[in-house]
Write an enzyme that holds these catalytic residues in place. Structure first.
Site, PDB file in Angstrom:
ATOM      1  CG  ASP A  21     -25.523  42.321 -67.002  1.00  0.00           C
ATOM      2  OD1 ASP A  21     -25.696  42.958 -65.949  1.00  0.00           O
ATOM      3  OD2 ASP A  21     -25.063  41.159 -67.029  1.00  0.00           O
ATOM      4  CG  ASP A  72     -30.686  44.811 -67.178  1.00  0.00           C
ATOM      5  OD1 ASP A  72     -29.594  44.565 -67.713  1.00  0.00           O
ATOM      6  OD2 ASP A  72     -30.813  45.231 -66.009  1.00  0.00           O
ATOM      7  CD  GLU A  90     -22.820  45.948 -64.478  1.00  0.00           C
ATOM      8  OE1 GLU A  90     -22.806  45.796 -63.254  1.00  0.00           O
ATOM      9  OE2 GLU A  90     -23.003  44.991 -65.265  1.00  0.00           O
ATOM     10  CG  HIS A 102     -29.537  45.163 -59.512  1.00  0.00           C
ATOM     11  ND1 HIS A 102     -29.101  46.118 -60.415  1.00  0.00           N
ATOM     12  CD2 HIS A 102     -29.061  43.987 -59.982  1.00  0.00           C
ATOM     13  CE1 HIS A 102     -28.408  45.532 -61.374  1.00  0.00           C
ATOM     14  NE2 HIS A 102     -28.373  44.232 -61.142  1.00  0.00           N
ATOM     15  CG  ASP A 103     -25.307  44.334 -59.107  1.00  0.00           C
ATOM     16  OD1 ASP A 103     -26.122  43.416 -58.901  1.00  0.00           O
ATOM     17  OD2 ASP A 103     -24.844  44.603 -60.230  1.00  0.00           O
TER      18      ASP A 103
END
Ligand code: ISL
Ligand code: CA
Length: 537
Positions: free
Chosen positions: A197, A97, A250, A319-320
């Site tokens: 990210d 990440d 993302e 995870h969000d």
């Protein structure tokens, strides 16, 4: 010719909640290594690892204080090296990440930048206040002002996320150089690429007041600016291309058009993007205002993106996001059928599927009953904000309950035993009581389990040319039915029929049945409740 990341399915691990090897209640790298055989058995080709870098954990690792260090709670650099090596032995690549919109406020760069005379001053966005107030009217992703006053500096710094996540100044070339070095450091270690990210908000074209909006005031100054495209091309040319590294960005608030630009191979920016459009099909305006789920809306969104882009990332969870079976399926009455239907859809659309840990077991939203159990900074901020404007507790909780990111973050359910086999100590966040029923141990050896369905669908996708490479065409979308066909010249086509309801539905096709989540032998034109059917023609 497809590339490796088009052929493979990618598995996301949220390390904190995956497997705790030493009983401190927090998942860690040795825990992941111990479970690599299980991951390999599923048939995935890569792992995207959410952050394991040094971090004070204001946002569970998405606030990094040392990009070259492994946080001791996750293990050591030797553990990380061994994870890369052990995964490699199983033909699994590691994707890190890359969180470069912001650092932690405890990062030495930020600490140095608090001194107005420091050469690091210009690495972040510092501004004097206006009449004793914030420099501009922007609001953050986490429901607060995004300017924080720093008494040491006498000025304010910009943070689009939590206070402890100051935004880097990407107009400063020194920032680009430093980040490129960090990327080389990890690529030299043998990682295959990065999940980037919030990558489409790096460049801020101005810090002036924005047009007042219900959420994200100021965003017209940073969403997908030309400056960001330029940065992405630099990262690619200077670093990524030299390692043939893979990237998935993302990207928040992107349209299919913007996504098409970001992953157009000729522009050399990103390989794939995670878009949010389909995740918005159960909300009014912002995610906290949920509306009842309507499969037709989800299908229309997915179809629109399938039509618009030649290839993209496919996902239903991360995870969000709340758990997909709780959100798009029927957790209460049709848990198994609806979860297998969602698996079928994820693995038969055109693109690279991502599976989030526990999704393959049908893990559900948390079973907490109050804010005391909540750990996520976003949920805590939102609850505080709602309270401030007078929203009663019960309503606040119903919003948090349905939407909190902690829904995805409860520990992985390995067994029916203590703490679901996740930890011998006290887990950092509550374990769902349904682990007695829903767990790896129960599903791994059962050919009829959801996990076995995931495994079979991953194998089917890999061995069926039309599913892997074929074109996508919508056949039918209505309130409860989604039907599409994948076609490839010289190969048999695959028609996918999905019944998103607890009632039987007619879809009068009688081609050869390839598979169904009801395990039946042939298809007579009637779909059973939450049935997913694949036909060959
Ligand atoms: O939760 C969200 C999606 O509905 C967003 O508000 C989310 O914060 C946004 O998608 C950005 O997410 C990424 O960056 C954040 C981090 O908290 C998330 O975990 C990460 O995925 C800041 O680094
Ligand atoms: Ca641990």
């Amino acid at each position: 010719m497809l590339t490796w990341w088009q052929k493979q399915v990618i598995y996301q691990i949220y390390p904190r909640s995956f497997m705790d090897s030493n009983g401190d209640g927090i998942g860690d790298l040795p825990g992941i290594i111990a479970r690599l055989d299980t991951i390999a058995d599923l048939g995935v080709g890569a792992i995207w690892l959410s952050p394991v870098y040094s971090s004070p954990d204001a946002d569970n690792g998405y606030d990094i204080s040392d990009y070259r260090g492994i946080d001791p709670k996750y293990g050591t650099m030797a553990d990380m090296d061994s994870l890369i090596a052990e995964a490699g032995k199983r033909d699994i690549k590691i994707i890190m990440d890359l969180v470069i919109n912001h650092t932690s406020d405890e990062h030495p760069w930020f600490q140095a930048s608090r001194d107005p005379a420091s050469p690091y001053r210009d690495w972040y966005h510092w501004r004097p206040g206006k009449n004793g107030k914030s420099p501009s009217n922007w609001t953050s992703f986490f429901a607060e002002d995004c300017w924080e006053h720093d008494p040491v500096s006498g000025e304010y710094y910009l943070h689009l996320f939590a206070k402890k996540q100051p935004d880097l100044n990407w107009s400063n070339p020194a920032v680009l150089d430093a980040i490129e070095d960090i990327m080389r450091f990890w690529l030299d270690k043998g990682v295959a690429g990065f999940r980037c990210d919030v990558i489409n908000i790096l460049y801020k074209s101005s810090l002036e007041d924005g047009k007042k909006k219900l959420i994200l005031t100021g965003s017209e100054h940073y969403l997908s600016q030309e400056g960001t495209h330029e940065i992405l091309r630099r990262l690619r040319a200077d670093v990524l291309d030299r390692y043939q590294a893979f990237t998935v960005g993302e990207t928040v608030f992107v349209t299919p058009h913007m996504a098409g630009e970001l992953c157009n191979p000729e522009r050399r920016e990103l390989d794939l993007v995670f878009s949010f459009d389909h995740m918005e099909s159960d909300q009014w305006f912002v995610k906290w205002f949920k509306r009842s789920f309507h499969a037709g809306r989800l299908a229309h969104s997915l179809a629109r993106w399938q039509d618009a882009l030649p290839w993209n990332a496919l996902y239903l969870e991360n995870h969000d996001q709340p758990r997909s079976v709780s959100r798009f399926g029927d957790e209460q009455h049709w848990w198994h059928r609806s979860a297998t239907l969602l698996a079928t859809m994820l693995l038969t659309l055109r693109g690279t599927p991502f599976i989030f840990q526990g999704q393959e077991l049908g893990m559900c939203n948390f079973d907490f009953d109050g804010m005391d159990s909540i750990r996520d900074v976003e949920s805590i901020n939102v609850d505080r904000l709602l309270k401030k404007v007078g929203i009663p507790r019960a309503i606040r909780w119903s919003m948090i309950r349905r939407t909190s990111r902690d829904n995805a973050r409860t520990p992985m359910q390995w067994s029916a035993g203590k703490n679901a086999g996740f930890s011998s100590g006290d887990p950092w966040i509550g374990v769902n009581a349904n682990h007695k029923r829903i767990n790896m141990e129960a599903q791994q050896g059962d050919p009829l389990s959801l996990r076995s369905a995931y495994k079979a669908l991953i194998a089917l996708r890999a061995s069926t040319p039309a599913l892997l490479e074929g074109s996508y065409r919508t056949l039918h979308i209505s309130r409860y039915l989604f039907a599409y066909i994948r076609e490839l010249e010289g190969q048999r086509s695959v028609t996918v029929l999905l019944n998103f309801s607890g009632k039987k539905r007619r879809y009068p096709l009688t081609e050869t049945l390839l598979t169904s989540n009801y395990g039946r032998k042939d298809f007579d034109g009637t779909l059973q409740p939450w049935e997913a059917v694949l036909l060959l023609s």
